[in-house]
Structures are given as structure tokens and as C-alpha cells.
Scaffold this motif. Structure first.
Motif, mmCIF file in Angstrom:
data_model
loop_
_atom_site.group_PDB
_atom_site.id
_atom_site.type_symbol
_atom_site.label_atom_id
_atom_site.label_comp_id
_atom_site.label_asym_id
_atom_site.label_seq_id
_atom_site.Cartn_x
_atom_site.Cartn_y
_atom_site.Cartn_z
ATOM 1 N N ARG A 48 -11.280 1.192 -1.105
ATOM 2 C CA ARG A 48 -11.686 0.623 0.174
ATOM 3 C C ARG A 48 -12.989 1.295 0.609
ATOM 4 O O ARG A 48 -13.080 2.530 0.637
ATOM 5 C CB ARG A 48 -10.598 0.811 1.237
ATOM 6 N N THR A 234 -0.169 -1.365 2.434
ATOM 7 C CA THR A 234 -1.378 -0.556 2.263
ATOM 8 C C THR A 234 -1.014 0.904 2.470
ATOM 9 O O THR A 234 -0.668 1.320 3.586
ATOM 10 C CB THR A 234 -2.448 -0.964 3.291
ATOM 11 N N ASN A 236 -2.874 4.015 2.353
ATOM 12 C CA ASN A 236 -4.272 4.441 2.287
ATOM 13 C C ASN A 236 -4.413 5.934 2.555
ATOM 14 O O ASN A 236 -3.608 6.538 3.273
ATOM 15 C CB ASN A 236 -5.087 3.654 3.319
ATOM 16 N N GLU A 255 -4.252 3.103 -2.476
ATOM 17 C CA GLU A 255 -5.676 2.853 -2.322
ATOM 18 C C GLU A 255 -6.339 4.090 -1.715
ATOM 19 O O GLU A 255 -5.738 4.820 -0.927
ATOM 20 C CB GLU A 255 -5.967 1.614 -1.467
#
Length: 396
Positions: A48, A234, A236, A255
Motif C-alpha cells: 500500500r 486488511t 495492515n 499488507e
């Protein structure tokens, strides 16, 4: 980077249409960093782009194409509004910090894109039960669902959900309001892993502790809230300084987010980014050149100062200055601290052997990319020492 690198840039800039302070990005070096990033990503790990560190749509497009990602992390509402309008349904956005609910409401009131769909593309970051209640009220007012990503405190202690009982209460609130709230994952930022003094705790132990808590949070969701869990959540985390810790497949994340490391300002000259190279520079023209250093009320000391402080043997005044940046060419160039900093004309001193003249350029490396990139108008994209494109920056 030897002197020839900057000599070529100097010739290019002297022949350019305008001589003002400029922010340069070396695309050859950026390509090298992007290749390093992609080589380091663990199998199944998504990337990202952190927009605040790379605040230019053409620059974002370049990196998106090279890394094949549509994921952006945004920290500023005006940027969010601009990107939603520009990209439409092409991107998925995660907020990088919790926004005041008033700011979130303003985003919805001023959203003009008919293509961007917040209920599918925009994850709001929530750091507390109190803020989640505010966003629930907003969702009810707007009569639309909000995507909710939860910030967890994995050791930085800059806010976020601090423990599993609190996480359970927040998840329970989301589960009770499926019409207006949708759980989309977690975000745990871990820059302390690389920044803490090794004498206090090793980076490896800091990472293990952070990663273990992240995993416990994931386990809580799976076991206690199975209706909220799915494989496309997600998860993250990271950031440029800690990318290297998430390479071996043991990370709880699916991610990583990064931005500054791809252009490597000086604050990112750290061991964990040793394989990345500087790719951004400030170039500024020389306005005046003087032998020695003459200071107000100290005129008679010009000669002795040059003798006792060799750096005072030659002075330049540059166009602008006082940026968050460090001089990188000529070598051993420094701001004159007695004369004082200036955003208009800064006095700098160099060794007597430096042969730069008026209208030549001096070069600096930004200490950070966020904010600094916004101070120079269009970014000059350089390849092979030549300017190949001008890239507009995002507006506040």
C-alpha cells in the motif's frame, strides 16, 4: 554518488527554462528502490502506497504501475477528496490516522464523484470505542455503511486499541450494527521496532512482541467474532523503517505500507533500509559568491575567521533555504549559523577549493519527503541526469 552525478544535474538545470529551487526525483534510483521492495515482499504480501510521503498523482501513478497496486494510505482530508475525485473506482483507500468525525462528515458532504464508492473503497481508521460511536452516528445520519479498520497499539503507544478486552468491546459494537458499520481489518504501526535504542531492547525482540500482539488480535476475531472474519480483511502495518522485518513469512500482516523509503530522505539512512538508495534531491541556484565570510559588525574579523575556521574561506548565498534538508553537494557545505537561516537567501560556506559560480546549483537531500515535497511546485522527474517530466504535487 560522486561529483560527476551532480555536475551533470548542474548542467541540465543551468540549461532548463527556469532557475528556482526545485525538488528532483531520480527515476533510475526510484526504479532501483521499487525493485528492492518487490524482491523483499513475502509471498502473498500486498503493498500500500503512503500518499503523504509521495504527494503527487503522477508519482503515485508511476509507483502504482511499477508495483501493480491500487492500494493507497491517506492522512489528509484534502488529499482524500482529490484522490477520490481523480481515481474514481480505480483505488482502495485506507486512512492512516483517525479523522475527527466532523472531517469525515465534510468529506461526504463535498464528495462530487459519482464513481468513487466510499462504502466499497474507503476504510476509516478507528482508534477507540468513543470514536466508533461517533462514526456510527455519522453512518446513521448519512444513511450509508462505513467501512471500519481498527488501529491497534502494538508497542508504539501513540494511541489505538491497547488490549484484547477493549478490542472485543469495539468489535461487539460493530457486530451489533451491520447496516451501518462493516469491519474491514486492523492497522498496527511499528516504527519503534527500528527506532528504539538497542541497549534497551533489540529490534528483533521489539518486532516479536509487536507481531505476537497483532496475532493475538487476529485470533480473537477468528474465535470470538467468526461472522466478522474473512480472508480478505486488511491486516495492515509496517512502514519504510520496518519493511525488512516482515519479509520472512512470520508476519501477522497481509499488507505493508511504505512511501518515504522509496525516495529515501536522510531520516531513512538506517540499517533496515541499507539496500535502498537516495532518490530525491533539492536543487537551488547560487545567487552570490564571495571570498571569505563577512558578517555584520564583524567585518574586521573576516581574515582571522577564515584562518581559524577554514569553512569560512568562501561564502555563497543561495536562492531560498531553511528547508528540512541537508546539503549533499558540494561536500562539506553548511549553513552559516552566525548569519542565521533564511527562507529567502541563505548564506552557506564551503571549502575554498569549491569552484561553483553564480547560477550554478547546490544540492540538498530532504530529511523527510512529506511536507517538503509540497514546497517547490512541480516535481522534476529526472532520468539519466536529464529532466524528462514535470509532476504536479497535491494541493492542500
Amino acid at each position: 554518488m560522486d561529483a560527476s552525478y551532480f555536475h551533470k544535474l548542474n548542467r541540465t538545470l543551468r540549461a532548463y527554462k527556469s532557475a528556482i529551487p526545485s525538488l528532483l526525483i531520480d527515476l533510475d534510483r526510484l526504479d532501483q528502490n521499487l525493485a528492492t521492495l518487490q524482491h523483499s515482499l513475502a509471498a502473498g504480501m500486498h503493498f500500500r502506497i503512503v500518499v503523504k510521503s509521495l504527494p503527487s498523482i503522477p508519482l503515485l501513478d508511476y509507483i502504482r504501475q511499477k508495483t501493480d497496486t491500487h492500494r493507497l494510505m491517506v492522512f489528509h482530508q484534502p488529499f482524500l477528496s482529490t484522490l477520490a475525485q481523480h481515481y474514481g473506482n480505480q483505488v482502495a483507500i485506507l486512512l492512516g490516522k483517525p479523522m475527527p468525525v466532523q472531517t469525515a462528515h465534510y468529506f461526504y458532504k463535498t464528495l462530487t464523484s459519482d464513481v468513487f464508492q466510499p462504502a466499497k473503497q474507503l476504510q476509516w481508521l478507528i482508534d477507540s470505542e468513543a470514536r466508533l460511536h461517533q462514526y456510527l452516528e455519522l453512518a446513521q445520519t448519512l444513511e450509508q455503511k462505513l467501512l471500519i479498520n481498527l488501529e491497534i497499539d502494538i508497542g508504539l503507544h501513540r494511541g489505538g486499541i491497547p488490549d484484547l478486552p477493549t478490542l472485543g468491546k469495539v468489535l461487539h459494537l460493530i457486530a451489533r450494527h451491520p447496516t451501518h458499520l462493516e469491519f474491514t481489518g486492523l492497522m498496527g504501526y511499528d516504527p519503534h521496532v527500528a527506532a528504539l535504542p538497542k541497549a534497551l531492547r533489540s529490534p528483533q525482540k521489539s518486532f516479536r512482541l509487536a507481531n505476537d500482539f497483532y496475532k493475538r488480535c487476529v485470533t480473537l476475531i477468528k474465535q470470538d467474532f467468526p461472522d466478522l472474519w474473512h480472508e480478505n480483511l486488511t491486516l495492515n502495518g509496517a512502514g519504510s523503517p520496518t519493511l525488512a522485518f516482515h519479509q520472512d513469512g512470520t508476519s501477522a500482516l497481509n499488507e505493508v505500507a511504505a512511501g518515504s523509503g522509496l525516495v529515501k530522505p536522510t531520516h531513512f539512512d538506517i540499517p533496515s533500509l541499507q539496500d535502498y538508495v537516495p532518490a530525491c534531491f533539492i536543487a537551488t541556484p547560487i545567487l552570490k559568491k564571495m571570498k571569505g565570510t563577512t558578517l555584520p559588525l564583524l567585518e574586521k574579523l573576516k581574515g582571522p575567521m577564515g584562518f581559524f575556521k577554514p569553512a569560512f574561506k568562501q561564502s555563497y548565498f543561495i536562492y531560498g533555504g531553511y528547508w528540512k534538508a541537508d546539503f549533499c553537494y558540494p561536500p562539506q557545505t553548511a549553513m552559516n549559523t552566525i548569519f542565521g537561516p533564511s527562507t529567502n537567501q541563505s548564506m552557506v560556506n564551503t571549502a575554498a577549493k569549491i569552484d561553483l559560480e553564480i547560477d550554478d546549483f547546490m544540492f540538498l537531500r530532504p530529511t523527510q519527503s512529506e511536507f517538503v515535497f509540497l514546497q517547490f511546485g512541480d516535481i522534476l522527474a529526472v532520468r539519466g541526469g536529464e529532466i524528462v517530466e514535470e509532476w504536479e504535487v497535491l494541493r492542500n
